[in-house]
Design a protein around this motif. Sequence first.
Motif, PDB file in Angstrom:
ATOM      1  N   CYS A  25      23.455  54.220   5.497  1.00  9.46           N
ATOM      2  CA  CYS A  25      24.637  54.169   6.361  1.00  9.46           C
ATOM      3  C   CYS A  25      25.344  52.850   6.019  1.00  9.46           C
ATOM      4  N   ILE A  26      26.366  52.947   5.197  1.00  4.15           N
ATOM      5  CA  ILE A  26      27.017  51.744   4.679  1.00  4.15           C
ATOM      6  C   ILE A  26      28.424  51.606   5.252  1.00  4.15           C
ATOM      7  N   ALA A  27      28.694  50.439   5.843  1.00  7.14           N
ATOM      8  CA  ALA A  27      30.024  50.093   6.362  1.00  7.14           C
ATOM      9  C   ALA A  27      30.523  51.110   7.380  1.00  7.14           C
ATOM     10  N   VAL A  28      29.664  51.489   8.306  1.00 10.42           N
ATOM     11  CA  VAL A  28      30.010  52.474   9.336  1.00 10.42           C
ATOM     12  C   VAL A  28      30.016  51.866  10.734  1.00 10.42           C
ATOM     13  N   MET A  29      29.038  51.064  11.061  1.00  6.78           N
ATOM     14  CA  MET A  29      28.836  50.603  12.446  1.00  6.78           C
ATOM     15  C   MET A  29      30.069  49.956  13.066  1.00  6.78           C
ATOM     16  N   HIS A  30      30.813  49.186  12.307  1.00 10.53           N
ATOM     17  CA  HIS A  30      31.984  48.499  12.869  1.00 10.53           C
ATOM     18  C   HIS A  30      33.142  49.458  13.127  1.00 10.53           C
ATOM     19  N   HIS A  31      33.023  50.707  12.678  1.00  6.69           N
ATOM     20  CA  HIS A  31      34.043  51.714  12.963  1.00  6.69           C
ATOM     21  C   HIS A  31      33.695  52.553  14.192  1.00  6.69           C
ATOM     22  N   LEU A  32      32.525  52.361  14.766  1.00  6.10           N
ATOM     23  CA  LEU A  32      32.117  53.081  15.977  1.00  6.10           C
ATOM     24  C   LEU A  32      32.475  52.217  17.177  1.00  6.10           C
ATOM     25  N   SER A  33      33.230  52.791  18.102  1.00  9.21           N
ATOM     26  CA  SER A  33      33.909  52.005  19.129  1.00  9.21           C
ATOM     27  C   SER A  33      33.050  51.519  20.287  1.00  9.21           C
ATOM     28  N   THR A  34      31.844  52.055  20.459  1.00 11.33           N
ATOM     29  CA  THR A  34      31.006  51.618  21.575  1.00 11.33           C
ATOM     30  C   THR A  34      29.563  51.419  21.124  1.00 11.33           C
ATOM     31  N   VAL A  35      28.828  50.662  21.899  1.00  8.70           N
ATOM     32  CA  VAL A  35      27.403  50.471  21.628  1.00  8.70           C
ATOM     33  C   VAL A  35      26.690  51.822  21.679  1.00  8.70           C
ATOM     34  N   GLU A  36      27.065  52.675  22.616  1.00 10.75           N
ATOM     35  CA  GLU A  36      26.435  53.991  22.748  1.00 10.75           C
ATOM     36  C   GLU A  36      26.622  54.819  21.486  1.00 10.75           C
ATOM     37  N   ARG A  37      27.804  54.785  20.896  1.00 13.59           N
ATOM     38  CA  ARG A  37      28.070  55.539  19.665  1.00 13.59           C
ATOM     39  C   ARG A  37      27.252  54.973  18.505  1.00 13.59           C
ATOM     40  N   ARG A  38      27.119  53.673  18.445  1.00 12.23           N
ATOM     41  CA  ARG A  38      26.312  53.044  17.390  1.00 12.23           C
ATOM     42  C   ARG A  38      24.847  53.439  17.538  1.00 12.23           C
ATOM     43  N   LEU A  39      24.362  53.422  18.778  1.00 13.66           N
ATOM     44  CA  LEU A  39      22.973  53.819  19.016  1.00 13.66           C
ATOM     45  C   LEU A  39      22.753  55.289  18.682  1.00 13.66           C
ATOM     46  N   ARG A  40      23.735  56.125  18.972  1.00 11.33           N
ATOM     47  CA  ARG A  40      23.633  57.550  18.635  1.00 11.33           C
ATOM     48  C   ARG A  40      23.521  57.729  17.121  1.00 11.33           C
ATOM     49  N   CYS A  41      24.298  56.972  16.366  1.00  8.45           N
ATOM     50  CA  CYS A  41      24.235  57.021  14.913  1.00  8.45           C
ATOM     51  C   CYS A  41      22.844  56.627  14.418  1.00  8.45           C
ATOM     52  N   LEU A  42      22.317  55.534  14.935  1.00  4.96           N
ATOM     53  CA  LEU A  42      20.976  55.089  14.538  1.00  4.96           C
ATOM     54  C   LEU A  42      19.918  56.110  14.930  1.00  4.96           C
ATOM     55  N   SER A  43      20.083  56.721  16.087  1.00  7.00           N
ATOM     56  CA  SER A  43      19.156  57.758  16.544  1.00  7.00           C
ATOM     57  C   SER A  43      19.163  58.954  15.594  1.00  7.00           C
ATOM     58  N   GLU A  44      20.343  59.346  15.127  1.00  9.12           N
ATOM     59  CA  GLU A  44      20.450  60.460  14.180  1.00  9.12           C
ATOM     60  C   GLU A  44      19.754  60.120  12.868  1.00  9.12           C
ATOM     61  N   LEU A  45      19.919  58.895  12.391  1.00  6.86           N
ATOM     62  CA  LEU A  45      19.235  58.488  11.168  1.00  6.86           C
ATOM     63  C   LEU A  45      17.724  58.582  11.353  1.00  6.86           C
ATOM     64  N   ALA A  46      17.243  58.083  12.471  1.00  9.19           N
ATOM     65  CA  ALA A  46      15.805  58.135  12.754  1.00  9.19           C
ATOM     66  C   ALA A  46      15.322  59.577  12.887  1.00  9.19           C
ATOM     67  N   ARG A  47      16.145  60.450  13.436  1.00  7.76           N
ATOM     68  CA  ARG A  47      15.756  61.854  13.635  1.00  7.76           C
ATOM     69  C   ARG A  47      15.585  62.588  12.308  1.00  7.76           C
ATOM     70  N   ILE A  48      16.479  62.350  11.350  1.00 10.73           N
ATOM     71  CA  ILE A  48      16.441  63.126  10.111  1.00 10.73           C
ATOM     72  C   ILE A  48      15.477  62.588   9.060  1.00 10.73           C
ATOM     73  N   VAL A  49      15.075  61.318   9.190  1.00 17.24           N
ATOM     74  CA  VAL A  49      14.188  60.712   8.194  1.00 17.24           C
ATOM     75  C   VAL A  49      12.716  60.914   8.598  1.00 17.24           C
ATOM     76  N   LYS A  50      11.909  61.282   7.610  1.00  9.90           N
ATOM     77  CA  LYS A  50      10.473  61.494   7.837  1.00  9.90           C
ATOM     78  C   LYS A  50       9.806  60.198   8.294  1.00  9.90           C
ATOM     79  N   VAL A  51       8.722  60.327   9.036  1.00 13.24           N
ATOM     80  CA  VAL A  51       7.920  59.162   9.414  1.00 13.24           C
ATOM     81  C   VAL A  51       7.480  58.466   8.129  1.00 13.24           C
ATOM     82  N   GLY A  52       7.674  57.171   8.057  1.00 18.41           N
ATOM     83  CA  GLY A  52       7.341  56.414   6.857  1.00 18.41           C
ATOM     84  C   GLY A  52       8.472  56.367   5.839  1.00 18.41           C
TER      85      GLY A  52
END
Length: 92
Positions: A25-52
């Motif tokens: 996820c490159i150069a995205v976070m500063h384009h998300l307007s709220t902390v909640e939206r940023r956390l949602r993005c990080l949550s999605e990354l964690a959801r799709i990536v395998k453990v480890g």
Amino acid sequence: SRPALIGADCMHVPIKDASCDAAICIAVMHHLSTVERRLRCLSELARIVKVGGMINVQAWAMEQEKNSKRRFAGDDVFVPFNAQPRYLDRVC
């Protein structure tokens, strides 16, 4: 073989849970307007990536060169995304 690539809404990634070895996820976070939206993005990354697996998130540095056109008023800055029309036909 080449890795599979996908471009998607970072808050609703159309990929199954734990189906990726890595995500970037490159150069995205500063384009998300709220902390909640940023956390949602990080949550999605964690959801799709395998453990480890690996997640790489990169953002602009607050520290900029003296002659840089980028100046940040604080440590949490929203930067609106304004796509230049000449690039839109390449991604749409």
